[in-house]
Each structure stands twice: as C-alpha cells, then as structure tokens.
Write an enzyme that holds these catalytic residues in place. Structure first.
Site, mmCIF file in Angstrom:
data_model
loop_
_atom_site.group_PDB
_atom_site.id
_atom_site.type_symbol
_atom_site.label_atom_id
_atom_site.label_comp_id
_atom_site.label_asym_id
_atom_site.label_seq_id
_atom_site.Cartn_x
_atom_site.Cartn_y
_atom_site.Cartn_z
ATOM 1 C CG ASP A 17 -2.029 1.001 1.130
ATOM 2 O OD1 ASP A 17 -2.382 1.393 0.004
ATOM 3 O OD2 ASP A 17 -2.554 1.414 2.186
ATOM 4 N NE ARG A 21 -1.475 6.609 0.990
ATOM 5 C CZ ARG A 21 -1.366 5.776 2.020
ATOM 6 N NH1 ARG A 21 -1.083 6.240 3.207
ATOM 7 N NH2 ARG A 21 -1.539 4.485 1.848
ATOM 8 C CG ASN A 65 -7.802 -1.888 -4.706
ATOM 9 O OD1 ASN A 65 -6.887 -2.669 -4.472
ATOM 10 N ND2 ASN A 65 -8.090 -0.885 -3.870
HETATM 11 C C1 IPE Z 1 -5.400 -2.577 0.110
HETATM 12 O O1 IPE Z 1 -5.048 -1.258 -0.139
HETATM 13 C C2 IPE Z 1 -5.439 -3.344 -1.184
HETATM 14 C C3 IPE Z 1 -4.133 -3.543 -1.807
HETATM 15 C C4 IPE Z 1 -2.981 -3.185 -1.328
HETATM 16 C C5 IPE Z 1 -4.167 -4.227 -3.075
HETATM 17 P P1 IPE Z 1 -6.168 -0.131 -0.277
HETATM 18 O O2 IPE Z 1 -5.457 1.148 -0.547
HETATM 19 O O3 IPE Z 1 -7.208 -0.535 -1.248
HETATM 20 O O4 IPE Z 1 -6.825 -0.141 1.178
HETATM 21 P P2 IPE Z 1 -7.766 0.906 1.909
HETATM 22 O O5 IPE Z 1 -8.840 1.300 0.940
HETATM 23 O O6 IPE Z 1 -6.927 2.084 2.289
HETATM 24 O O7 IPE Z 1 -8.287 0.181 3.112
HETATM 25 C C1 IPE Z 2 -1.634 0.040 -3.352
HETATM 26 O O1 IPE Z 2 -1.380 1.389 -3.456
HETATM 27 C C2 IPE Z 2 -1.796 -0.652 -4.669
HETATM 28 C C3 IPE Z 2 -3.209 -0.860 -5.037
HETATM 29 C C4 IPE Z 2 -4.221 -0.785 -4.219
HETATM 30 C C5 IPE Z 2 -3.477 -1.193 -6.433
HETATM 31 P P1 IPE Z 2 -2.546 2.443 -3.484
HETATM 32 O O2 IPE Z 2 -2.960 2.663 -4.890
HETATM 33 O O3 IPE Z 2 -3.649 2.090 -2.546
HETATM 34 O O4 IPE Z 2 -1.787 3.732 -2.946
HETATM 35 P P2 IPE Z 2 -2.358 4.797 -1.918
HETATM 36 O O5 IPE Z 2 -2.792 4.050 -0.689
HETATM 37 O O6 IPE Z 2 -3.492 5.505 -2.587
HETATM 38 O O7 IPE Z 2 -1.193 5.678 -1.642
HETATM 39 MG MG MG Z 3 -4.035 2.476 -0.578
#
Ligand code: IPE
Ligand code: IPE
Ligand code: MG
Length: 238
Positions: A17, A21, A65
């Site tokens: 995650d 950001r 997602n």
């Molecule tokens: C969790 O991350 C899913 C993956 C890393 C694939 P998210 O960014 O979707 O989680 P939330 O929405 O902050 O809980």
């Molecule tokens: C995790 O990174 C990867 C996926 C969920 C595909 P994010 O896309 O959730 O990145 P942040 O949390 O918005 O920074």
């Molecule tokens: Mg995320």
C-alpha cells in the site's frame, strides 16, 4: 548480503500500500507509483526467497479497488499486460509455483489469458509458492467456498473450508506486512490470518527496501507465538 535471521517466516504476506501517495508526493501520476511498486515487489520477492521464505502472498488488487477510476484501472491492467509475464518468469525461475488468488472473471479477458499462461508455466513446480492476489476479496473467497459446500450438501469443517479457499493446501501466513501507514487488513486473508503476526510500516510501498524487509523479519523472530497456549506449554513442546 543476505543476513542470518534466526526464525524466518515460512509464509509471508504483503499488503503493498502507498503507491499512489508515494507518486503524489513526487508530483507524479498514480500510475508511476504503481509501476515503481511493481518493480520494487519483484526485488523484495527475490530477497525474501533468499532469506529462506517458502511462500509469498502479495495483495496487488482488491475487489474494492475495482471501483477505482477507469483511468487508474486501465493503467494497472496495462502494467500487467506489459510486465506480468516477464516479472513472474524472473521470480519463478528458481522453481516457484505461481497462483493467482481472486475472482479473475472480473479482469479483462486478455489479462486473464496472461495469468493463465504464467500459471501454466509453473504448474509443474513444487516446493516454493508465490500467490498474487488480484481482484481478491476475503469475503468473496469465503462466500464462494461456503456456496460450494451448500451445493455439495455438506456441512463445512475448519479443514474443508480452509481447503476450499484460493490458498487451499498451503500453510497459513506467519507474518503479514502492510506498508503505507494504515493499520488494517482491508479484506485480505481474513480466515488465513487467524494467527498471523502483523507488522506495519510507515513507508510507502515503493520505498520499502530489502533492509526494511529484514527489519520486519527480525521483529517477527522476537514474537512469542502461543496459539492460545501458555508460555510453559510452548516451552515444553519445543
Ligand atoms: C489494500 O489497499 C489493497 C491492496 C494493497 C491491493 P487499499 O489502498 O485498497 O486499502 P484501503 O482502501 O486504504 O483500506
Ligand atoms: C496500493 O497502493 C496498490 C493498489 C491498491 C493497487 P494504493 O494505490 O492504494 O496507494 P495509496 O494508498 O493511494 O497511496
Ligand atoms: Mg491504498
């Protein structure tokens, strides 16, 4: 240099995650973060196997997602089209068997085809395992497994439910690492995580280094895993 760590997790699961950001803080598009994240993940996987891990599960895309803007999803699918096979071949060359966890029917057909091809190439391998969770949700996984049991007219047991999950036949994760500052599971391995140790890092995923992984493993090695028993019982069993 591969460090000696006293007790390495057999199965490590990683919630990658913070890609978006991380990119935003560099004034770059989210897609850049995903690209760098995927690249970093390959390095981390190789390092984890070098340290002695047997199974790695990576949370790459959740069912939730899939509600993200079309532009971001298209970017993610393009990344898979362009690099998934090449990256999986690189990691699995050491005899690692690949499995994709999730409802792949939710993915575009050509991406599904790439996944099928990658899985087929490693089908004959045994020993080490790599799970990539794509269009994965633990609730969907559990409901699907329960429905299979209903169809068979059989009551579920802990063993039969576990076997019917996408991870059926594999050991449960010993350690779950989540990067990106959040401290939650976000619908990841809810059943399998019953006795997993949890480790949270404030680093955004693209900057989570091999040394950070070692730090997580050193922390894991210090944990007392009692599985409901007393310290005395655990010592007696050692
Ligand atoms: C969790 O991350 C899913 C993956 C890393 C694939 P998210 O960014 O979707 O989680 P939330 O929405 O902050 O809980
Ligand atoms: C995790 O990174 C990867 C996926 C969920 C595909 P994010 O896309 O959730 O990145 P942040 O949390 O918005 O920074
Ligand atoms: Mg995320």
């Amino acid at each position: 240099m591969v460090k000696k760590i006293t007790r390495v997790p057999k199965h490590v699961a990683i919630i990658m995650d913070g890609n978006g950001r991380w990119a935003k803080s560099r004034m770059m598009p989210r897609s850049y973060g995903h690209r760098q994240g995927m690249h970093r993940m390959i390095g981390l996987m190789e390092h984890a196997y070098d340290l002695g891990v047997d199974y790695i599960t990576v949370y790459a895309l959740s069912t939730e997602n899939l509600k993200r803007p079309k532009e971001e999803l298209d970017g993610l699918f393009t990344l898979l089209r362009d690099h998934f096979l090449e990256y999986m071949r690189k990691v699995c060359a050491r005899g690692v068997k690949l499995k994709v966890l999730g409802d792949v029917s939710l993915l575009p057909e050509d991406v599904r085809e790439i996944i099928r091809e990658a899985e087929a190439e490693t089908a004959g391998f045994s020993g080490k395992g790599l799970n990539i969770a794509l269009a994965y949700g633990a609730r969907e996984e559990l409901v699907r497994a329960a429905n299979e049991a209903v169809k068979k007219g059989e009551p579920l047991t802990e063993e039969s439910l576990s076997a019917a999950l996408y991870t059926g036949g594999q050991p449960d994760p010993d350690l779950i690492i989540r990067t990106g500052k959040e401290k939650r599971l976000s619908n990841f391995l809810l059943y399998q995580a019953a006795y997993a140790e949890l480790y949270f890092s404030d680093k955004m995923f693209p900057e989570f280094s091999d040394a950070d992984l070692e730090k997580a493993f050193v922390d894991y090695a210090k944990r007392a895993r009692r599985f409901g028993k007393t310290d005395e019982q655990c010592k007696a069993e050692d």
